[in-house]
Design an enzyme around this catalytic site. Structure first.
Site, PDB file in Angstrom:
ATOM      1  N   GLU A 218       0.815  -1.221   0.000  1.00  0.00           N
ATOM      2  CA  GLU A 218       0.000   0.000   0.000  1.00  0.00           C
ATOM      3  C   GLU A 218       0.844   1.266   0.000  1.00  0.00           C
ATOM      4  O   GLU A 218       0.481   2.257  -0.621  1.00  0.00           O
ATOM      5  CB  GLU A 218      -0.951   0.019   1.214  1.00  0.00           C
TER       6      GLU A 218
ATOM      7  N   HIS B 140     -10.930  -5.178   9.610  1.00  0.00           N
ATOM      8  CA  HIS B 140     -11.634  -5.025   8.337  1.00  0.00           C
ATOM      9  C   HIS B 140     -12.919  -4.225   8.526  1.00  0.00           C
ATOM     10  O   HIS B 140     -13.835  -4.326   7.716  1.00  0.00           O
ATOM     11  CB  HIS B 140     -12.026  -6.388   7.748  1.00  0.00           C
TER      12      HIS B 140
END
Ligand SMILES: Cc1ncc(C[n+]2csc(CCOP(=O)(O)OP(=O)(O)O)c2C)c(N)n1
Ligand SMILES: [Mg+2]
Length: 687
Positions: free
Chosen positions: A423, A490
């Site tokens: 990322e 998440h």
């Protein structure tokens, strides 16, 4: 005041590989001149710092000129891309600008290229593809990759220079970027400026003894070699070969340059940690006198002396101009946080110009949020050639939530790119693209994983316009929120985390139409924009979506229900719970709340909400993020600051518990606001 004209020897900022072979003496004299110039400037900067005339600190490039000067001279400054490190003043001097510009940066005065918003060597020249460094070591490599790729995509045979120290080479970003450049076949010359130390820590305490850093490249499928950067002709020849090869093959290469740091880490460094004799060893290997001696042997002595004299005088005349330049002023500081709002793109007035709905027909379609996002992305890709989307599994798979389904098939690989699990470097790469005319849209698989790119998002992208004046148009899509039994990593709402840092815009749509509009509005903004997408909304239901010429209204709150008893503010999935609660109180108790869907979290246009509060005198804020340091704290503070006099009751904040997001549905239901809990909280607040 006019800047003094530079000496003739500095007129040429280029060096061709063939010159080194065919006519080495004048070529090396030019290299010497730039090295000497760089050394004189670095030394003077150190003196000026010690006199208190330069603030902060200074990190000198003394000893590194044998690397950076040939590199910058050999580069194609019209096309190549670089981000210089804190040892690379010589590179800056060659790449662009007048010495006075660079000195103004150090003096942090009104002539500073960063408008004195950044200090010492943290400047660049983005128009000339020199990307200003941030302090975070290793962080600039991804941006170099992205800008270089952008250059190549625009048909320019650019090479990118990713420079970093032995210390920086341990950073994950560097490993991510080596992999990314290899994977994408990017023409990057990676250079480790190995001067044996990271601050006070010798390489023996950074790497297993015997480690040769260049050998790491092999495992990324990258060619590599080591060079002695104190042997200037050899270093220049090796760089010339590597640059030419990379330019031709479009394959990355890694060079471990054994270089020197002659004045310690920074101005204040007393270098007590050096073992006895090491400093003297450094001085003996100093590339500047070594090159000079070899040129003197070949008869250049008097010419070099004349060059040095002229350079010294030029530097002093520049200091005389820069030192009295008026100090920096704060004008424009606040308005420069964001790049100005530019005109709307000439969108085709239809949902999707590639379907039967094209050609100005604006039929509404029943779409979910996920479908609306997909259609908007499709529209952007079709109508805006500078756009591209990237993220994990967004290609064939269509993304973890299928938002990008079908886009790879329709637009192809260069514009719809699967990325590795990296990322940070991928966001750095997107920033580089964004700085050079592309407009990337990056999907984070889950908002939670955007924390891996925090430095890139909050410090590199978000501060870019403020410190450099360059626009960084970047959309960061973050599927967020809980209620789906996805657990702590998440399910989070990260708006407070990211938006506590300046320079980011953010939209958080709650309906299919708003989701469609938000993509277009975020896309055409010239700033990094986070698009929060609540996962539970992706398939909550279908609604009519059509081309909306007022799509930019997404930057303002939407009043969902009128009311007079209290003002209620929410966003994301909670808007729907808020609406249910409003309905309940209206039908059961005949109390009406004026409900607003905030939609834009940054900037925060509060005017309409404030007027509502002035009328109702009561405020309820509902969001899914945690309470403490939650976004509601900011909302309440702002509104109460301005409407304290109108308040008839203490404001009510309803948010999640101050806990990690728990996994089991029974626990998550206690953690998050639910319809039942919201009604209970409001009931007890009503008394
Ligand atoms: C990520 C990060 N951690 C820590 C620092 C603080 N710091 C600044 S320079 C430096 C040493 C850098 O060593 P190296 O990469 O070898 O470059 P050199 O200064 O030797 O040229 C450190 C630790 C930083 N700037 N960035
Ligand atoms: Mg080092």
């Amino acid at each position: 005041m006019a800047f003094p004209p530079p000496p003739d020897i500095l007129a040429a900022r280029d060096l061709r590989a063939s010159e080194l072979e065919q006519d080495p003496i004048p070529a090396l004299e030019r290299v010497y001149a730039w090295m000497s110039f760089s050394r004189i400037v670095d030394n003077r900067i150190l003196e000026l710092f010690r006199q208190g005339l330069i603030k902060g600190t200074v990190t000198g490039g003394q000893g590194n000129e044998g690397l950076i000067v040939p590199l910058a001279l050999l580069a194609d400054k019209a096309n190549d891309v670089v981000s210089f490190t804190h040892r690379d003043l010589g590179g800056h001097l060659i790449w662009s600008g007048h010495l006075c510009d660079h000195l103004n940066q150090y003096f942090a005065n009104s002539g500073s290229p960063t408008r004195a918003r950044e200090g010492n060597i943290h400047h660049g020249d983005i128009r000339h593809h020199s990307i200003p460094m941030i302090s975070h070591l290793g962080a600039m490599a991804g941006t170099v990759l992205g800008m270089t790729d952008s250059q190549r995509r625009q048909g320019r045979t650019a090479v990118g220079f990713a420079l970093f120290g032995d210390g920086g080479s341990s950073k994950g970003d560097i490993h991510e970027c080596l992999n990314l450049a290899s994977l994408l076949s990017l023409p990057i010359v990676f250079v480790i400026e190995n001067n044996g130390y990271a601050y006070s820590t010798p390489v023996s305490e950074q790497f297993r003894p015997g480690t040769e850093l260049w050998r790491r490249a092999a495992s990324y499928g990258i060619e590599a070699r080591a060079v002695d950067a104190t042997d200037v002709p050899a270093c220049a020849a090796a760089l010339a070969e590597a640059i030419a090869k990379t330019r031709k093959t479009c394959q990355p290469v890694l060079i471990e340059a054994h270089t020197l740091r002659l004045r310690g880490h920074a101005a204040y460094d007393t270098c007590d940690y050096l073992p006895p004799g090491e400093a003297e060893g450094f001085q003996r290997r100093d590339p500047l006198p070594r090159l000079r001696a070899s040129l003197v042997e070949k008869g250049s002595g008097s010419r070099l002396s004349a060059i040095d004299k002229e350079l010294g005088e030029f530097v002093e005349s520049c200091i005389k101009i820069s030192l009295p330049t008026p100090p920096a002023t704060p004008e424009g500081m606040e308005s420069d946080l964001f790049a100005p709002i530019s005109g709307a793109r000439p969108w085709v007035p239809s949902l999707d110009s590639g379907t039967s709905n094209a050609g100005g027909m604006n039929e509404a379609e029943m779409l979910t949020v996920a479908q609306a996002l997909n259609r908007a992305l499709r529209k952007v890709l079709r109508e805006r050639p500078e756009s591209l989307i990237l993220g994990q599994d967004i290609g064939t798979y269509g993304g973890a939530f299928k938002v990008t389904e079908g886009l790879l098939g329709d637009f192809g690989r260069p514009r719809v790119m699967n990325t590795p699990l990296a990322e940070s470097s991928c966001t750095g790469y997107a920033i580089g693209l964004a700085l050079n005319g592309h407009r990337p849209i990056e999907e984070f698989q889950f908002a939670d994983f955007a924390t891996e790119a925090t430095t890139q998002i909050t410090l590199n992208a978000a501060t870019m316009h403020f410190r450099s004046g360059a626009a960084c148009p970047l959309v960061l899509r973050m599927p967020c929120g809980g209620g789906l039994t996805f657990g702590s990593f998440h399910s989070q709402e990260l708006e407070s985390l990211f938006l506590s840092m300046p320079g980011l815009k953010a939209l958080y749509p709650s309906t299919p139409q708003d989701a469609f509009n938000a993509v277009l509005a975020a896309y055409e903004d010239d700033n990094p924009v986070i698009l929060f997408e609540h996962k539970a909304l992706y398939r909550r239901g279908r609604e009519q979506v059509s081309w909306d010429p007022n799509y930019r209204d997404i930057w303002k709150p939407r009043r969902i229900r009128p009311g007079d008893f209290a003002t209620m503010v929410s966003y994301g999935e909670m808007v729907h719970i808020a609406a249910e609660a409003c309905e309940y109180f209206s039908s059961e108790y005949d109390i009406s709340f004026e409900l607003f869907d905030l939609r834009a979290l940054s900037p925060l246009p509060m005017g309409e909400i404030e007027s509502s509060l002035a009328r109702t005198g009561r405020l309820i804020v509902l969001h899914e993020g945690r309470l403490t340091h939650g976004f509601g704290a900011e909302l309440v503070a702002r509104l109460v600051e301005r409407q304290f006099g109108a308040l008839k009751a203490p404001p009510l904040r309803i948010a999640s518990l101050d806990l990690p997001v728990p996994f089991a549905p029974e626990l998550e239901a206690v953690f998050r606001p639910t319809r039942k809990k919201v009604i209970e909280r409001i009931s007890s607040w009503l008394g």
